[in-house]
Design an enzyme around this catalytic site. Structure first.
Site, PDB file in Angstrom:
ATOM      1  N   TYR A   1      -7.870  -4.404  -8.956  1.00 38.34           N
ATOM      2  CA  TYR A   1      -8.097  -4.658  -7.743  1.00 38.34           C
ATOM      3  C   TYR A   1      -7.543  -6.073  -7.509  1.00 38.34           C
ATOM      4  O   TYR A   1      -7.554  -6.521  -6.317  1.00 38.34           O
ATOM      5  CB  TYR A   1      -9.437  -4.658  -7.041  1.00 38.34           C
ATOM      6  CG  TYR A   1      -9.855  -3.227  -7.340  1.00 38.34           C
ATOM      7  CD1 TYR A   1      -9.406  -2.454  -6.236  1.00 38.34           C
ATOM      8  CD2 TYR A   1     -10.919  -2.503  -8.179  1.00 38.34           C
ATOM      9  CE1 TYR A   1      -9.700  -1.115  -6.208  1.00 38.34           C
ATOM     10  CE2 TYR A   1     -11.143  -1.363  -8.133  1.00 38.34           C
ATOM     11  CZ  TYR A   1     -10.305  -0.479  -7.386  1.00 38.34           C
ATOM     12  OH  TYR A   1     -10.950   0.597  -7.385  1.00 38.34           O
TER      13      TYR A   1
ATOM     14  N   ASN B   1      -9.771   1.168   4.629  1.00 39.20           N
ATOM     15  CA  ASN B   1      -9.860   1.604   3.241  1.00 39.20           C
ATOM     16  C   ASN B   1     -11.226   1.960   3.120  1.00 39.20           C
ATOM     17  O   ASN B   1     -12.567   0.999   2.924  1.00 39.20           O
ATOM     18  CB  ASN B   1      -9.616   0.221   2.246  1.00 39.20           C
ATOM     19  CG  ASN B   1      -9.693   0.336   0.836  1.00 39.20           C
ATOM     20  OD1 ASN B   1     -10.185   1.543   0.426  1.00 39.20           O
ATOM     21  ND2 ASN B   1      -9.125  -0.422  -0.053  1.00 39.20           N
TER      22      ASN B   1
ATOM     23  N   HIS C   1     -12.951  10.056  -0.655  1.00 41.90           N
ATOM     24  CA  HIS C   1     -12.930  11.306  -1.513  1.00 41.90           C
ATOM     25  C   HIS C   1     -14.307  11.929  -1.120  1.00 41.90           C
ATOM     26  O   HIS C   1     -14.257  13.298  -1.522  1.00 41.90           O
ATOM     27  CB  HIS C   1     -13.003  10.997  -2.901  1.00 41.90           C
ATOM     28  CG  HIS C   1     -12.022   9.809  -3.170  1.00 41.90           C
ATOM     29  ND1 HIS C   1     -10.726   9.795  -3.081  1.00 41.90           N
ATOM     30  CD2 HIS C   1     -12.332   8.567  -3.558  1.00 41.90           C
ATOM     31  CE1 HIS C   1     -10.148   8.698  -3.180  1.00 41.90           C
ATOM     32  NE2 HIS C   1     -11.109   7.862  -3.841  1.00 41.90           N
TER      33      HIS C   1
ATOM     34  N   ASP D   1     -14.918  13.069  10.784  1.00 45.37           N
ATOM     35  CA  ASP D   1     -15.350  13.369  12.069  1.00 45.37           C
ATOM     36  C   ASP D   1     -15.418  12.461  12.858  1.00 45.37           C
ATOM     37  O   ASP D   1     -14.815  12.309  14.241  1.00 45.37           O
ATOM     38  CB  ASP D   1     -16.838  14.217  12.009  1.00 45.37           C
ATOM     39  CG  ASP D   1     -16.286  15.616  11.293  1.00 45.37           C
ATOM     40  OD1 ASP D   1     -15.320  16.007  11.162  1.00 45.37           O
ATOM     41  OD2 ASP D   1     -17.652  16.081  10.855  1.00 45.37           O
TER      42      ASP D   1
ATOM     43  N   HIS E   1      -5.290   2.071   0.377  1.00 51.42           N
ATOM     44  CA  HIS E   1      -5.893   2.067  -0.983  1.00 51.42           C
ATOM     45  C   HIS E   1      -5.175   0.946  -1.839  1.00 51.42           C
ATOM     46  O   HIS E   1      -3.828   1.157  -1.705  1.00 51.42           O
ATOM     47  CB  HIS E   1      -5.829   3.454  -1.637  1.00 51.42           C
ATOM     48  CG  HIS E   1      -6.729   4.217  -0.818  1.00 51.42           C
ATOM     49  ND1 HIS E   1      -8.162   4.478  -0.999  1.00 51.42           N
ATOM     50  CD2 HIS E   1      -6.152   5.546  -0.008  1.00 51.42           C
ATOM     51  CE1 HIS E   1      -8.563   5.782  -0.330  1.00 51.42           C
ATOM     52  NE2 HIS E   1      -7.293   5.896   0.272  1.00 51.42           N
ATOM     53  N   ILE E   2      -5.815   0.133  -2.282  1.00 46.99           N
ATOM     54  CA  ILE E   2      -5.236  -1.069  -3.241  1.00 46.99           C
ATOM     55  C   ILE E   2      -4.551  -0.403  -4.471  1.00 46.99           C
ATOM     56  O   ILE E   2      -3.415  -0.611  -4.717  1.00 46.99           O
ATOM     57  CB  ILE E   2      -6.457  -1.775  -3.640  1.00 46.99           C
ATOM     58  CG1 ILE E   2      -7.072  -2.564  -2.396  1.00 46.99           C
ATOM     59  CG2 ILE E   2      -5.913  -3.047  -4.582  1.00 46.99           C
ATOM     60  CD1 ILE E   2      -8.226  -3.499  -2.565  1.00 46.99           C
ATOM     61  N   SER E   3      -5.395   0.678  -4.989  1.00 46.58           N
ATOM     62  CA  SER E   3      -4.750   1.073  -6.269  1.00 46.58           C
ATOM     63  C   SER E   3      -4.039   2.535  -5.925  1.00 46.58           C
ATOM     64  O   SER E   3      -4.188   3.041  -4.740  1.00 46.58           O
ATOM     65  CB  SER E   3      -5.895   1.648  -7.204  1.00 46.58           C
ATOM     66  OG  SER E   3      -6.830   2.598  -6.824  1.00 46.58           O
TER      67      SER E   3
ATOM     68  N   ARG F   1     -10.289  11.326  -7.490  1.00 47.47           N
ATOM     69  CA  ARG F   1      -9.933  10.407  -6.653  1.00 47.47           C
ATOM     70  C   ARG F   1      -8.731  10.821  -5.692  1.00 47.47           C
ATOM     71  O   ARG F   1      -8.147  10.198  -4.943  1.00 47.47           O
ATOM     72  CB  ARG F   1      -9.505   8.965  -6.894  1.00 47.47           C
ATOM     73  CG  ARG F   1     -10.795   8.275  -7.595  1.00 47.47           C
ATOM     74  CD  ARG F   1     -10.598   6.827  -8.046  1.00 47.47           C
ATOM     75  NE  ARG F   1     -11.466   6.329  -8.764  1.00 47.47           N
ATOM     76  CZ  ARG F   1     -12.787   5.535  -8.631  1.00 47.47           C
ATOM     77  NH1 ARG F   1     -12.975   5.437  -7.269  1.00 47.47           N
ATOM     78  NH2 ARG F   1     -13.484   5.210  -9.443  1.00 47.47           N
TER      79      ARG F   1
END
EC number: 4.2.1.10
Length: 154
Positions: A26, A77, A83, A90, A103-105, A114
């Protein structure tokens, strides 16, 4: 006078630990440093960037609900909630505000659990694996889309 537009930046669980948690994945930049840089960039385009980070799903859902009439675009994010949370999905469907998932990764190269996001298929786009740069790409894309929509409505 130029119209002021509003973007909501949502960061989910554990993102308050940016700069400290798993820096090889990260990075070393803190959430505060990131949001400061994003706010500065947004301001140059006459955009007000609102930000929330919470480890609580209900807090994020309430913020999303309360955004219905005053937010033009969302960057989210959702962290691990991506997940697991059909409730966040909703909420986003319910307010009908376009959003970009970040998403950073690269979630597709990590653990199998994930690799599925409950938000991706309802988003305007997904950016993952680009580190913190993904937030800036999302911001620029959201700004471009807001400006395009606003000129079409004149």
């Amino acid at each position: 006078m130029k119209e002021l537009f509003n973007i909501l930046l949502i960061n989910g669980p554990n993102l308050n630990l940016l700069g400290h948690r798993e820096p090889k994945i990260y990075g070393n930049t803190t959430l505060s440093q990131l949001t400061h840089a994003l706010t500065k960039e947004a301001t140059t385009f006459n955009i007000h960037l609102h930000h929330i980070q919470s480890n609580s799903e209900s807090t994020l859902i309430n913020k999303i609900h309360n955004s219905k009439n005053n937010i033009n675009y969302i960057i989210i994010n959702a962290g691990a909630f991506s997940h697991t949370s059909i409730a966040l999905r909703d909420a986003l469907i319910g307010i009908n505000i376009p959003f970009i998932e970040v998403h950073i990764s690269n979630i597709y190269t990590r653990e199998n659990f994930r690799s599925h996001s409950w938000l991706s298929d309802i988003s305007s786009g997904v950016i993952c694996g680009l580190g913190l740069d993904g937030y800036f790409w999302a911001l620029r894309t959201a700004i471009k889309r807001i400006k395009k929509i606003s000129t079409l409505q004149v």
